[in-house]
Design a protein around this motif. Structure first.
Motif, PDB file in Angstrom:
ATOM      1  N   UNK B  18       0.836  -1.216   0.000  1.00 38.08           N
ATOM      2  CA  UNK B  18       0.000   0.000   0.000  1.00 38.08           C
ATOM      3  C   UNK B  18       0.859   1.250   0.000  1.00 38.08           C
ATOM      4  N   UNK B  44      -1.794 -11.053   0.372  1.00 39.14           N
ATOM      5  CA  UNK B  44      -2.637 -10.930   1.556  1.00 39.14           C
ATOM      6  C   UNK B  44      -2.475 -12.169   2.424  1.00 39.14           C
ATOM      7  N   UNK B  47      -6.285 -14.769   3.971  1.00 38.54           N
ATOM      8  CA  UNK B  47      -6.839 -16.002   3.389  1.00 38.54           C
ATOM      9  C   UNK B  47      -6.023 -17.257   3.711  1.00 38.54           C
ATOM     10  N   UNK B 296      -4.690  -6.507   9.781  1.00 39.99           N
ATOM     11  CA  UNK B 296      -4.584  -6.240   8.357  1.00 39.99           C
ATOM     12  C   UNK B 296      -4.885  -4.772   8.012  1.00 39.99           C
ATOM     13  N   UNK B 297      -5.983  -4.254   8.550  1.00 41.13           N
ATOM     14  CA  UNK B 297      -6.324  -2.882   8.168  1.00 41.13           C
ATOM     15  C   UNK B 297      -5.326  -1.885   8.725  1.00 41.13           C
ATOM     16  N   UNK B 300      -2.396  -1.915   6.402  1.00 40.71           N
ATOM     17  CA  UNK B 300      -2.752  -1.231   5.158  1.00 40.71           C
ATOM     18  C   UNK B 300      -2.764   0.289   5.353  1.00 40.71           C
ATOM     19  N   UNK B 322      -8.954  -2.122  14.613  1.00 43.00           N
ATOM     20  CA  UNK B 322     -10.072  -2.922  14.093  1.00 43.00           C
ATOM     21  C   UNK B 322      -9.546  -4.248  13.567  1.00 43.00           C
ATOM     22  N   UNK B 324     -10.910  -8.443  12.229  1.00 43.09           N
ATOM     23  CA  UNK B 324     -11.993  -9.408  12.023  1.00 43.09           C
ATOM     24  C   UNK B 324     -11.424 -10.812  11.975  1.00 43.09           C
ATOM     25  N   UNK B 326     -12.886 -14.899  10.629  1.00 41.84           N
ATOM     26  CA  UNK B 326     -13.976 -15.718  10.086  1.00 41.84           C
ATOM     27  C   UNK B 326     -13.806 -17.150  10.564  1.00 41.84           C
TER      28      UNK B 326
END
Ligand SMILES: Cc1cc2nc3c(=O)[nH]c(=O)nc-3n(C[C@H](O)[C@H](O)[C@H](O)COP(=O)(O)OP(=O)(O)OC[C@H]3O[C@@H](n4cnc5c(N)ncnc54)[C@H](O)[C@@H]3O)c2cc1C
Ligand code: FES
Lengths: 103, 414
Positions: B18, B44, B47, B296-297, B300, B322, B324, B326
């Motif tokens: 980025x 990334x 995943x 991650x954010x 970035x 922040x 997340x 899954x």
């Protein structure tokens, strides 16, 4: 191109988004803060997530998954990680119904 | 001799990637050189414990290809580590002997998995998960009937457990503490995650102390303090990560649980910036509490802000943390920084989705943790982030009412 009746105009709150499925395809319908209606493809161009769970602020829809942003009035990407534009569709309101032109 | 070579970026993760893009977006038209010790273009990592495993074989989650990097004029050097920074000479030496001169330098070296130090943990059956190669090596073994033992009930361990179940492998998770996800996730939410894993057939052992590992010809055993040995085909250790700070500390830069940067992501050397998992930085919205995030954010956004500041734009990094995760059809999102003294208010959103808001003793909103199917909690979590940034002191009943609009709260004057 056919115009499809999607929902009643007041089913969508101002500055909000709603999912609309038709013929195996998902769309996202928007009502802007100044009560104009817009439509785009319903899935984010990053990882195919439903945009209807996202947040609408002014003319921006933010994806619920990684906060990628689009201008829903043009489909243009407005913030990483999205870089591919959303397809947009023509919308009109007739007799209280939101109509979308499927192409 | 060498002349100024423009911008140099060490690292090939999301922060580095980025930053390179942002340098161009901000109008830099000099040279950009990016050095990664991996044999890949930037990719990334999220995943790697999720879809890259369950959907294998699938394309690697590359952020850009060589052509795209070339198109924005990034000179990308892969499979070649930066081995020394000389701040006096403004040079970076690479493993192959070449030297790069920088005008401004960005260190985005990320983090490395913490390694087990138990007897027996050098076994080739013990895996860690950070890179594409790690993920592929694990995925290859996750056949139906195989048994994977996960050490550590944190996010990466639980996500790979979930992926393994989807592929039909047996899974045992061993956690040393009384519950899983004890770092950063409220108990009420960790319980939802734990019971879901049990429902999916994962054997969860909490409060378990491991004494050693034993490898045999065709298996690996994990022996617990109570004498029991759990035998499996592979072990995946997810016991945290350590910031990659060696290069920075050898260059004499200040280190404090990561490379120490100020709110402009500037290190103790004014020509050197750092971003992502490798840095500790002050959180403006929390009285400048110094934190290091593995998110991650954050990586970035810090890449983007560091790039602007490398060009002298004086942009403060003021994000709210922040994250997340899954697992199965559940998504968890966590925002803010929960204090030890904070109380929680629960908001139910239907279909078992709920959010816990965290408020400090003065009534200020400090964070929120939510869990639900799909992205059920995403919108309210995002709005919470904005409410925190605004320093709002919300009424308990508004937070508790799943129908009450947080957007309206945000738009309230004052
Ligand atoms: C399996 C997995 C799942 C994750 N899932 C989530 C998730 O669901 N949500 C979330 O928010 N976050 C998640 N994360 C965290 C997220 O991926 C990280 O926060 C992010 O990758 C950090 O980016 P970075 O650029 O700072 O560092 P990294 O991604 O670690 O990149 C650093 C790069 O620098 C290279 N490097 C290091 N030293 C040198 C050197 N001396 N010379 C050259 N190159 C060097 C490294 O090899 C690496 O390529 C996950 C992480 C992993 C591993
Ligand atoms: S799926 Fe929409 S930003 Fe990633």
């Amino acid at each position: 191109m056919p115009w499809i009746s999607a929902c009643e105009a007041d089913e969508i709150d101002a500055e909000d988004v709603m999912r609309f499925d038709h013929d195996g395809h998902t769309y996202a319908l928007y009502r802007s803060p100044d009560d104009k209606y817009y439509a785009t493809d319903g899935l984010c161009t990053h990882e195919q997530v439903h945009l209807c769970d996202g947040l609408v602020m002014d003319n921006i829809i933010e994806c619920p998954k990684h906060n990628g942003r689009f201008d829903y009035t043009t489909g243009a990407p407005k913030g990483a990680p999205v870089c591919v534009a959303l397809k947009t569709y023509n919308v009109k309101v007739e007799a209280g119904m939101v109509m979308i032109e499927i192409v | 001799m060498t002349q100024p070579h423009g911008m140099v970026i060490i690292g090939g993760g999301i922060a580095a990637s980025r930053a390179a893009n942002a340098l161009r977006d901000e109008g830099w038209n000099g040279s950009i050189t990016m050095v990664s010790d991996e044999p890949h273009v930037p990719y990334d990592r999220p995943p790697l414990s999720k879809t890259f495993v369950t959907d294998a074989p699938s394309p690697a989650p590359y952020l850009a290809d060589i052509a795209a990097l070339a198109a924005i004029g990034v000179d990308f050097i892969s499979s070649n580590a930066a081995t020394r920074i000389d701040p006096q000479a403004s040079t970076v030496r690479l493993r192959d002997g070449q030297s790069l001169t920088y005008e401004k330098l960005l260190i985005a070296t990320g983090a490395q998995p913490r390694r087990l130090t138990l007897p027996g943990s050098e076994s080739a059956r013990v895996h860690y998960l950070r890179t594409i190669e790690d993920s592929l090596a694990i995925a290859e073994q996750l056949k139906p009937g195989a048994h994977m033992i996960v050490i550590g009930g944190g996010f990466i361990g639980l996500e790979i457990a979930c992926s393994a179940r989807k592929l039909g492998a047996r899974v045992t998770v061993i956690e040393g503490l009384p519950r899983i996800l004890s770092r950063g996730v409220p108990q009420e939410i960790a319980e939802v995650v734990a019971s879901r894993h049990r429902q999916e057939g994962v054997a969860l052992h909490c409060n378990a102390k491991i004494t050693h590992l034993v490898e045999s010809d065709d298996a690996i055993g994990v022996t617990l303090a109570d004498g029991q040995t759990i035998t499996g085909d592979l072990v995946v250790a997810g016991i945290g990560a350590q910031p990659a700070t060696d290069l920075a500390s050898k260059a004499g830069l200040a280190i404090e649980n990561g490379i120490r940067v100020d709110s402009y992501l500037q290190t103790s050397d004014p020509d050197i910036f750092a971003a992502g998992d490798c840095v500790s930085f002050p959180l403006a919205a929390y009285e400048n509490t110094r934190v290091r995030l593995e998110s991650w954010r954050n990586a970035q956004d810090q890449g983007v802000v560091a790039a602007a500041n490398m060009l002298g734009k004086q942009q403060a990094y003021e994000a709210i943390p922040w994250f997340w995760s899954d697992q199965y059809d559940l998504s968890l999102q966590i925002v803010g920084l929960r204090g030890a003294q904070d109380r929680s208010i629960r908001r139910d959103l239907g279909d078992d989705a709920f959010i816990l808001f965290h408020l400090d003793p003065a009534g200020r909103l400090t964070g929120a943790s939510g869990i639900g199917v799909g992205n059920a909690v995403a919108r309210d979590i995002r709005l919470t982030e904005m409410l925190i940034a605004k320093g709002v002191m919300p009424q308990d009943d508004v937070l508790a009412d799943g129908k009450a609009s947080l957007k309206a709260l945000l738009r309230q004057p004052g």
